[in-house]
Design an enzyme around this catalytic site. Sequence first.
Site, PDB file in Angstrom:
ATOM      1  N   GLN A 105       0.842  -1.174  -0.003  1.00  0.00           N
ATOM      2  CA  GLN A 105      -0.059   0.060  -0.160  1.00  0.00           C
ATOM      3  C   GLN A 105       0.817   1.263  -0.070  1.00  0.00           C
ATOM      4  OE1 GLN A 105      -3.352  -0.437   2.999  1.00  0.00           O
ATOM      5  NE2 GLN A 105      -1.870  -2.055   3.533  1.00  0.00           N
ATOM      6  N   ASN A 106       2.199   1.061  -0.022  1.00  0.00           N
ATOM      7  CA  ASN A 106       3.206   2.219   0.374  1.00  0.00           C
ATOM      8  C   ASN A 106       3.251   2.736  -0.952  1.00  0.00           C
ATOM      9  OD1 ASN A 106       3.021   1.672   2.912  1.00  0.00           O
ATOM     10  ND2 ASN A 106       4.890   0.674   3.170  1.00  0.00           N
ATOM     11  N   ASP A 108       6.464   4.775  -1.280  1.00  0.00           N
ATOM     12  CA  ASP A 108       7.673   5.109  -0.930  1.00  0.00           C
ATOM     13  C   ASP A 108       8.802   4.452  -1.951  1.00  0.00           C
ATOM     14  OD1 ASP A 108       8.092   2.545   0.136  1.00  0.00           O
ATOM     15  OD2 ASP A 108       7.488   3.322   2.135  1.00  0.00           O
ATOM     16  N   HIS A 123      -1.498   1.454  -4.371  1.00  0.00           N
ATOM     17  CA  HIS A 123      -1.998   2.832  -4.116  1.00  0.00           C
ATOM     18  C   HIS A 123      -0.953   3.818  -4.925  1.00  0.00           C
ATOM     19  CE1 HIS A 123      -3.864   1.607   0.066  1.00  0.00           C
ATOM     20  NE2 HIS A 123      -4.690   1.307  -1.242  1.00  0.00           N
ATOM     21  N   GLY A 215       2.733  -4.570   9.178  1.00  0.00           N
ATOM     22  CA  GLY A 215       2.720  -3.222   9.449  1.00  0.00           C
ATOM     23  C   GLY A 215       1.358  -2.371   8.694  1.00  0.00           C
ATOM     24  N   THR A 216       0.486  -2.995   8.844  1.00  0.00           N
ATOM     25  CA  THR A 216      -0.700  -2.507   8.134  1.00  0.00           C
ATOM     26  C   THR A 216      -1.989  -2.631   9.130  1.00  0.00           C
ATOM     27  OG1 THR A 216      -2.477  -2.342   6.285  1.00  0.00           O
ATOM     28  CG2 THR A 216      -1.445  -4.442   6.739  1.00  0.00           C
ATOM     29  N   ALA A 254       8.909  -4.321  12.231  1.00  0.00           N
ATOM     30  CA  ALA A 254       9.278  -5.182  10.973  1.00  0.00           C
ATOM     31  C   ALA A 254      10.807  -5.498  10.906  1.00  0.00           C
ATOM     32  CB  ALA A 254       8.718  -4.585   9.688  1.00  0.00           C
TER      33      ALA A 254
HETATM   34  P1  NAD Z   1      -1.557   2.645   9.199  1.00  0.00           P
HETATM   35  O1  NAD Z   1      -1.020   4.023   9.471  1.00  0.00           O
HETATM   36  O2  NAD Z   1      -3.277   2.649   9.142  1.00  0.00           O
HETATM   37  O3  NAD Z   1      -1.203   1.298  10.193  1.00  0.00           O
HETATM   38  C1  NAD Z   1       0.113   1.170  10.253  1.00  0.00           C
HETATM   39  C2  NAD Z   1       0.437  -0.066  11.195  1.00  0.00           C
HETATM   40  O4  NAD Z   1       1.563  -0.394  11.117  1.00  0.00           O
HETATM   41  C3  NAD Z   1      -0.313  -0.161  12.342  1.00  0.00           C
HETATM   42  O5  NAD Z   1      -0.874  -1.264  12.560  1.00  0.00           O
HETATM   43  C4  NAD Z   1       1.049  -0.196  12.999  1.00  0.00           C
HETATM   44  O6  NAD Z   1       0.874  -0.638  14.591  1.00  0.00           O
HETATM   45  C5  NAD Z   1       2.232  -0.741  12.610  1.00  0.00           C
HETATM   46  N1  NAD Z   1       3.541  -0.415  12.691  1.00  0.00           N
HETATM   47  C6  NAD Z   1       3.869   0.750  13.372  1.00  0.00           C
HETATM   48  N2  NAD Z   1       5.199   0.674  13.371  1.00  0.00           N
HETATM   49  C7  NAD Z   1       5.620  -0.317  13.006  1.00  0.00           C
HETATM   50  C8  NAD Z   1       6.836  -0.894  12.903  1.00  0.00           C
HETATM   51  N3  NAD Z   1       8.043  -0.556  13.221  1.00  0.00           N
HETATM   52  N4  NAD Z   1       6.915  -2.430  12.223  1.00  0.00           N
HETATM   53  C9  NAD Z   1       5.553  -3.104  11.809  1.00  0.00           C
HETATM   54  N5  NAD Z   1       4.667  -2.578  12.135  1.00  0.00           N
HETATM   55  C10 NAD Z   1       4.584  -1.285  12.630  1.00  0.00           C
HETATM   56  O7  NAD Z   1      -1.115   2.248   7.666  1.00  0.00           O
HETATM   57  P2  NAD Z   1      -1.703   1.370   6.604  1.00  0.00           P
HETATM   58  O8  NAD Z   1      -2.430   0.246   7.094  1.00  0.00           O
HETATM   59  O9  NAD Z   1      -0.710   1.391   5.538  1.00  0.00           O
HETATM   60  O10 NAD Z   1      -2.641   2.380   5.908  1.00  0.00           O
HETATM   61  C11 NAD Z   1      -2.492   3.599   5.490  1.00  0.00           C
HETATM   62  C12 NAD Z   1      -2.462   3.744   4.085  1.00  0.00           C
HETATM   63  O11 NAD Z   1      -1.395   5.124   3.995  1.00  0.00           O
HETATM   64  C13 NAD Z   1      -1.756   3.137   3.207  1.00  0.00           C
HETATM   65  O12 NAD Z   1      -3.042   2.950   2.307  1.00  0.00           O
HETATM   66  C14 NAD Z   1      -0.813   3.785   2.359  1.00  0.00           C
HETATM   67  O13 NAD Z   1      -0.970   3.879   1.130  1.00  0.00           O
HETATM   68  C15 NAD Z   1      -0.610   4.890   2.918  1.00  0.00           C
HETATM   69  N6  NAD Z   1       0.751   5.279   3.430  1.00  0.00           N
HETATM   70  C16 NAD Z   1       1.917   4.956   2.980  1.00  0.00           C
HETATM   71  C17 NAD Z   1       3.186   5.449   3.503  1.00  0.00           C
HETATM   72  C18 NAD Z   1       4.485   5.064   2.742  1.00  0.00           C
HETATM   73  O14 NAD Z   1       4.604   4.793   1.734  1.00  0.00           O
HETATM   74  N7  NAD Z   1       5.450   4.496   3.450  1.00  0.00           N
HETATM   75  C19 NAD Z   1       3.345   6.078   4.637  1.00  0.00           C
HETATM   76  C20 NAD Z   1       2.287   6.326   5.237  1.00  0.00           C
HETATM   77  C21 NAD Z   1       0.607   5.959   4.888  1.00  0.00           C
END
Ligand code: NAD
Length: 268
Positions: A105-106, A108, A123, A215-216, A254
């Site tokens: 979903q990221n 990056d 996404h 991590g979702t 992770a």
């Molecule tokens: P979310 O913020 O809803 O959930 C994040 C999850 O990651 C939580 O369950 C949390 O407990 C967990 N988490 C936090 N730190 C962690 C770690 N170090 N290791 C493992 N797990 C960890 O995010 P989501 O479910 O991905 O939904 C958010 C939406 O936002 C996605 O659709 C995505 O497209 C987008 N997004 C992308 C990025 C990126 O590209 N890096 C960053 C933020 C959001």
Amino acid sequence: MNSDNLITAVLALRKARRVVVYTGAGVSAESGIPTFRDADGFWQRFPPEHFAQWSGLFSMVLSEPRRVAEFVLNVVEPIAMAKPNAGHLAIGTLEQYVPTTVVTQNIDGLHQAAGSKEVHEIHGSLWEVADVSAGRVVHRFTRDQLAAIAAALRAYTEERESALKLLSVLRRLYPYDWLGRHRPNLVLFGDSLAEPAWTKAEQAARSCDVMISVGTSGEVYPAAFLPQYAAAAGATVIKIDPKPSAACWLEGNAGTILPELVRAAWGS
Ligand code: NAD
């Protein structure tokens, strides 16, 4: 970590013929990119009702340009600076042992940077510009280009400048076209998921033996259907997250758990 769950995960991985790794913002948290829904997450500072749709963003450019600039800066700058962490790298090694598809979903690009070959970005990607009329990617930013856009956004937030100036900075995120066909290749709320990434992700979820969900929060649909599709097709669903889950839950970050899991399954 729960040792029964670790044994279940290791046994499932050793006999798997096809693995899907399904990732969310948490896999990139240790690369310095904030998640969305955690206590210090993105949506606490930038409420989704204003910032998660193109229409909301465009209407705020005129009324609150500095706030929009801060939002886009907070998206672009960490991604322009980020490097893959131990979690991305462990996922990148998986395909040495078992055919692996990454569905993320990221936005990056860190899975590709860590060596994963088959990555479906459902996404979209901040690194790309899309032609929406033709449904294709027309440009891919270099790290220097994205860093230069972040620097221009930072300068904007530190100076008192007009909304027009912000529009010219934002325009650098979707260049080369003034007919409204180009835009950042990103899926915001209300958009359809990226294709063909979503169709391939769904097929992969329905035909894997193991899905590792990392991590979702599972709150963004239809992406969150993928573990359900995998489970319904008989796959073992392993969940890596600090927060508890009903699946085969490996508690923790992770960057710690994924290398441990790969080591436990294949001894490397
Ligand atoms: P979310 O913020 O809803 O959930 C994040 C999850 O990651 C939580 O369950 C949390 O407990 C967990 N988490 C936090 N730190 C962690 C770690 N170090 N290791 C493992 N797990 C960890 O995010 P989501 O479910 O991905 O939904 C958010 C939406 O936002 C996605 O659709 C995505 O497209 C987008 N997004 C992308 C990025 C990126 O590209 N890096 C960053 C933020 C959001």
